[in-house]
Design a protein around this motif. Sequence first.
Motif, PDB file in Angstrom:
ATOM      1  N   ARG A 128      -7.886   1.768 -17.630  1.00  0.00           N
ATOM      2  CA  ARG A 128      -8.077   1.638 -19.074  1.00  0.00           C
ATOM      3  C   ARG A 128      -7.088   0.654 -19.689  1.00  0.00           C
ATOM      4  NH1 ARG A 128      -9.425   7.243 -18.911  1.00  0.00           N
ATOM      5  NH2 ARG A 128      -7.299   7.880 -19.401  1.00  0.00           N
ATOM      6  N   LEU A 129      -5.968   0.451 -19.013  1.00  0.00           N
ATOM      7  CA  LEU A 129      -5.002  -0.535 -19.492  1.00  0.00           C
ATOM      8  C   LEU A 129      -5.003  -1.777 -18.606  1.00  0.00           C
ATOM      9  CD1 LEU A 129      -1.891   1.403 -20.812  1.00  0.00           C
ATOM     10  CD2 LEU A 129      -3.676   0.226 -22.069  1.00  0.00           C
ATOM     11  N   GLY A 130      -6.128  -2.008 -17.945  1.00  0.00           N
ATOM     12  CA  GLY A 130      -6.299  -3.256 -17.219  1.00  0.00           C
ATOM     13  C   GLY A 130      -5.542  -3.367 -15.916  1.00  0.00           C
ATOM     14  N   THR A 131      -5.128  -2.246 -15.334  1.00  0.00           N
ATOM     15  CA  THR A 131      -4.366  -2.281 -14.089  1.00  0.00           C
ATOM     16  C   THR A 131      -5.165  -1.631 -12.977  1.00  0.00           C
ATOM     17  OG1 THR A 131      -2.250  -2.193 -15.269  1.00  0.00           O
ATOM     18  CG2 THR A 131      -2.223  -1.579 -12.951  1.00  0.00           C
ATOM     19  N   THR A 132      -5.545  -2.395 -11.977  1.00  0.00           N
ATOM     20  CA  THR A 132      -6.211  -1.833 -10.798  1.00  0.00           C
ATOM     21  C   THR A 132      -5.325  -1.927  -9.562  1.00  0.00           C
ATOM     22  OG1 THR A 132      -7.269  -3.969 -10.332  1.00  0.00           O
ATOM     23  CG2 THR A 132      -8.508  -2.388 -11.678  1.00  0.00           C
ATOM     24  N   ALA A 133      -4.242  -2.693  -9.675  1.00  0.00           N
ATOM     25  CA  ALA A 133      -3.279  -2.813  -8.591  1.00  0.00           C
ATOM     26  C   ALA A 133      -1.925  -3.130  -9.196  1.00  0.00           C
ATOM     27  CB  ALA A 133      -3.691  -3.902  -7.601  1.00  0.00           C
ATOM     28  N   MET A 134      -0.874  -2.819  -8.480  1.00  0.00           N
ATOM     29  CA  MET A 134       0.452  -3.139  -8.980  1.00  0.00           C
ATOM     30  C   MET A 134       1.392  -3.389  -7.813  1.00  0.00           C
ATOM     31  SD  MET A 134       1.930   0.516 -10.278  1.00  0.00           S
ATOM     32  CE  MET A 134       2.214   1.872  -9.142  1.00  0.00           C
ATOM     33  N   GLU A 135       2.475  -4.079  -8.106  1.00  0.00           N
ATOM     34  CA  GLU A 135       3.538  -4.304  -7.136  1.00  0.00           C
ATOM     35  C   GLU A 135       4.627  -3.267  -7.361  1.00  0.00           C
ATOM     36  OE1 GLU A 135       6.998  -7.634  -6.188  1.00  0.00           O
ATOM     37  OE2 GLU A 135       5.121  -8.260  -7.145  1.00  0.00           O
ATOM     38  N   ALA A 136       5.085  -2.656  -6.278  1.00  0.00           N
ATOM     39  CA  ALA A 136       6.190  -1.697  -6.356  1.00  0.00           C
ATOM     40  C   ALA A 136       7.354  -2.238  -5.542  1.00  0.00           C
ATOM     41  CB  ALA A 136       5.760  -0.343  -5.814  1.00  0.00           C
ATOM     42  N   ARG A 137       8.523  -2.284  -6.154  1.00  0.00           N
ATOM     43  CA  ARG A 137       9.739  -2.721  -5.477  1.00  0.00           C
ATOM     44  C   ARG A 137      10.706  -1.549  -5.380  1.00  0.00           C
ATOM     45  NH1 ARG A 137      11.046  -8.644  -8.272  1.00  0.00           N
ATOM     46  NH2 ARG A 137       8.964  -9.562  -7.924  1.00  0.00           N
ATOM     47  N   TYR A 138      11.188  -1.301  -4.179  1.00  0.00           N
ATOM     48  CA  TYR A 138      12.077  -0.175  -3.919  1.00  0.00           C
ATOM     49  C   TYR A 138      13.480  -0.686  -3.628  1.00  0.00           C
ATOM     50  CZ  TYR A 138       7.555   2.101  -3.324  1.00  0.00           C
ATOM     51  OH  TYR A 138       6.271   2.566  -3.513  1.00  0.00           O
ATOM     52  N   LEU A 139      14.444  -0.186  -4.396  1.00  0.00           N
ATOM     53  CA  LEU A 139      15.852  -0.497  -4.180  1.00  0.00           C
ATOM     54  C   LEU A 139      16.610   0.810  -4.003  1.00  0.00           C
ATOM     55  CD1 LEU A 139      14.703  -2.905  -6.255  1.00  0.00           C
ATOM     56  CD2 LEU A 139      17.037  -3.693  -5.875  1.00  0.00           C
ATOM     57  N   PRO A 140      17.853   0.781  -3.489  1.00  0.00           N
ATOM     58  CA  PRO A 140      18.556   2.019  -3.178  1.00  0.00           C
ATOM     59  C   PRO A 140      18.750   2.966  -4.359  1.00  0.00           C
ATOM     60  CG  PRO A 140      19.599   0.202  -2.025  1.00  0.00           C
ATOM     61  CD  PRO A 140      18.577  -0.400  -2.954  1.00  0.00           C
ATOM     62  N   ASP A 141      18.822   2.430  -5.595  1.00  0.00           N
ATOM     63  CA  ASP A 141      19.093   3.289  -6.740  1.00  0.00           C
ATOM     64  C   ASP A 141      17.877   3.556  -7.617  1.00  0.00           C
ATOM     65  OD1 ASP A 141      19.028   0.586  -7.527  1.00  0.00           O
ATOM     66  OD2 ASP A 141      20.176   1.015  -9.338  1.00  0.00           O
ATOM     67  N   ALA A 142      16.805   2.789  -7.426  1.00  0.00           N
ATOM     68  CA  ALA A 142      15.654   2.886  -8.322  1.00  0.00           C
ATOM     69  C   ALA A 142      14.459   2.194  -7.690  1.00  0.00           C
ATOM     70  CB  ALA A 142      15.975   2.235  -9.671  1.00  0.00           C
ATOM     71  N   TYR A 143      13.273   2.459  -8.244  1.00  0.00           N
ATOM     72  CA  TYR A 143      12.133   1.639  -7.882  1.00  0.00           C
ATOM     73  C   TYR A 143      11.462   1.125  -9.149  1.00  0.00           C
ATOM     74  CZ  TYR A 143       9.105   5.854  -8.416  1.00  0.00           C
ATOM     75  OH  TYR A 143       8.455   6.972  -8.874  1.00  0.00           O
ATOM     76  N   TYR A 144      10.699   0.038  -8.986  1.00  0.00           N
ATOM     77  CA  TYR A 144      10.112  -0.686 -10.103  1.00  0.00           C
ATOM     78  C   TYR A 144       8.620  -0.859  -9.878  1.00  0.00           C
ATOM     79  CZ  TYR A 144      14.945  -2.089 -11.166  1.00  0.00           C
ATOM     80  OH  TYR A 144      16.288  -2.095 -11.473  1.00  0.00           O
ATOM     81  N   ALA A 145       7.840  -0.726 -10.941  1.00  0.00           N
ATOM     82  CA  ALA A 145       6.391  -0.919 -10.863  1.00  0.00           C
ATOM     83  C   ALA A 145       5.989  -1.990 -11.865  1.00  0.00           C
ATOM     84  CB  ALA A 145       5.665   0.385 -11.179  1.00  0.00           C
ATOM     85  N   ARG A 146       5.244  -2.990 -11.395  1.00  0.00           N
ATOM     86  CA  ARG A 146       4.789  -4.052 -12.293  1.00  0.00           C
ATOM     87  C   ARG A 146       3.403  -3.710 -12.827  1.00  0.00           C
ATOM     88  NH1 ARG A 146       2.461  -8.596 -13.962  1.00  0.00           N
ATOM     89  NH2 ARG A 146       3.811 -10.274 -14.737  1.00  0.00           N
ATOM     90  N   MET A 147       3.302  -3.627 -14.151  1.00  0.00           N
ATOM     91  CA  MET A 147       2.070  -3.263 -14.811  1.00  0.00           C
ATOM     92  C   MET A 147       1.340  -4.507 -15.305  1.00  0.00           C
ATOM     93  SD  MET A 147       2.758  -0.189 -14.224  1.00  0.00           S
ATOM     94  CE  MET A 147       1.305   0.559 -14.942  1.00  0.00           C
TER      95      MET A 147
END
Length: 288
Positions: A128-147
Motif C-alpha cells: 500500500r505504500l509502494g514497497t514490494t522489496a527492500m534492502e536490509a543492512r545488518y550491523l553489530p548494533d542495529a539493522y536498517y531497512a530501506r523503504m
Amino acid sequence: MTGTTARRTVVSVAVSAALACATACTGSGGSDDSGGTTGPSGPTGSTAPSASAAPSSPPPALTGASADALRAVERATGRAGSARVESTTVMGRELSLEAAGALGWDDGLTGTLTITYTGGTTAETMRRLGTTAMEARYLPDAYYARMGDEFAERVGGRHWIKYVYEDLEDLGGGAGAGFADQMRNTTPNQAVKLLLSAGDVRRVGAGTTRGRRTTHWSGTVGGATEQTVDIWVDDRNLLVKKVERGRTKTGELTQTAYYSDYGVPVSAARPPAADTADFKELLASQGS
C-alpha cells in the motif's frame, strides 16, 4: 488521511519491516507459551520470530557419534565466518518472503539482504505504500531497512529506518527480551545448536543438495510448541541447507535456507543519517 492515521500507517509499516528483517535472517526460533513465536511485537500485532534457541527445559545433552558429528558441523560453520544466503519464509497468513544476500558473524551480525515480499497481510501493508522489496543492512548494533519513496514522503524524505537492538528489547511488554543477543548471535550453526538439544535427533541419510554431496540430519525440539529442524551438511561439515518448521498464532511457519560461498567478503555501510528515521522515534510519534 488524517495526521493520526498517517502516523499509524508509518508505524505499522515500520513494524512490518522490522518483522521482515528479523524473520529473513533469524529463522523460526523458539515458541512462547501462547503458541506464537517470541520477538518484538508492535502496534499491528505482528510478532517477529526469535533466533533459534534451545527449549526452556532442555533434555539431557546429546552424546555419542551423532553428537560428535553435529558438534563438528557447529564448529566448522561457526569458524567459516560468513556465507551467501538464500531463503524463503512463510509465516501463516501474515507473511511470506524471499531473501538473498551475504551475512557475516565474526564480530556480530553484519551483511546485506534483499527481501522481497511474496504474500500475506504484512506484504499487503507494505504494498500500500509502494514497497514490494527492500534492502536490509545488518550491523553489530542495529539493522536498517530501506523503504520506498511513498514512505519517505511521510517521514521527512527519509528512506531508511534504523532499528537499534536495545530499543527493540523494550517492545511488546517484554516480548523483545533477548532480541539484541539473538540478532547478534545469528549464524547458520544456530540450527545445529537446536538439533543438539533435540531428544530424537537422527541421521536420515545421504543425498545431493544443489550439486553437493550432503548428509541429512533431523530432529524435533520442544517447549510450548514443537518445532522440527532439518539440516543438510557437506563433506567439509558446512551447512548447505536448513529447514525449520513450527507454528505461530497466524498458522504454520516454514523457513528454508541455502548457504554457499563460505568465507565470502561481507560489508554493510551505515546509511546516511540525514536519510534515516529512527524506529524508536517513529513509535513515539504515534502517541503525539
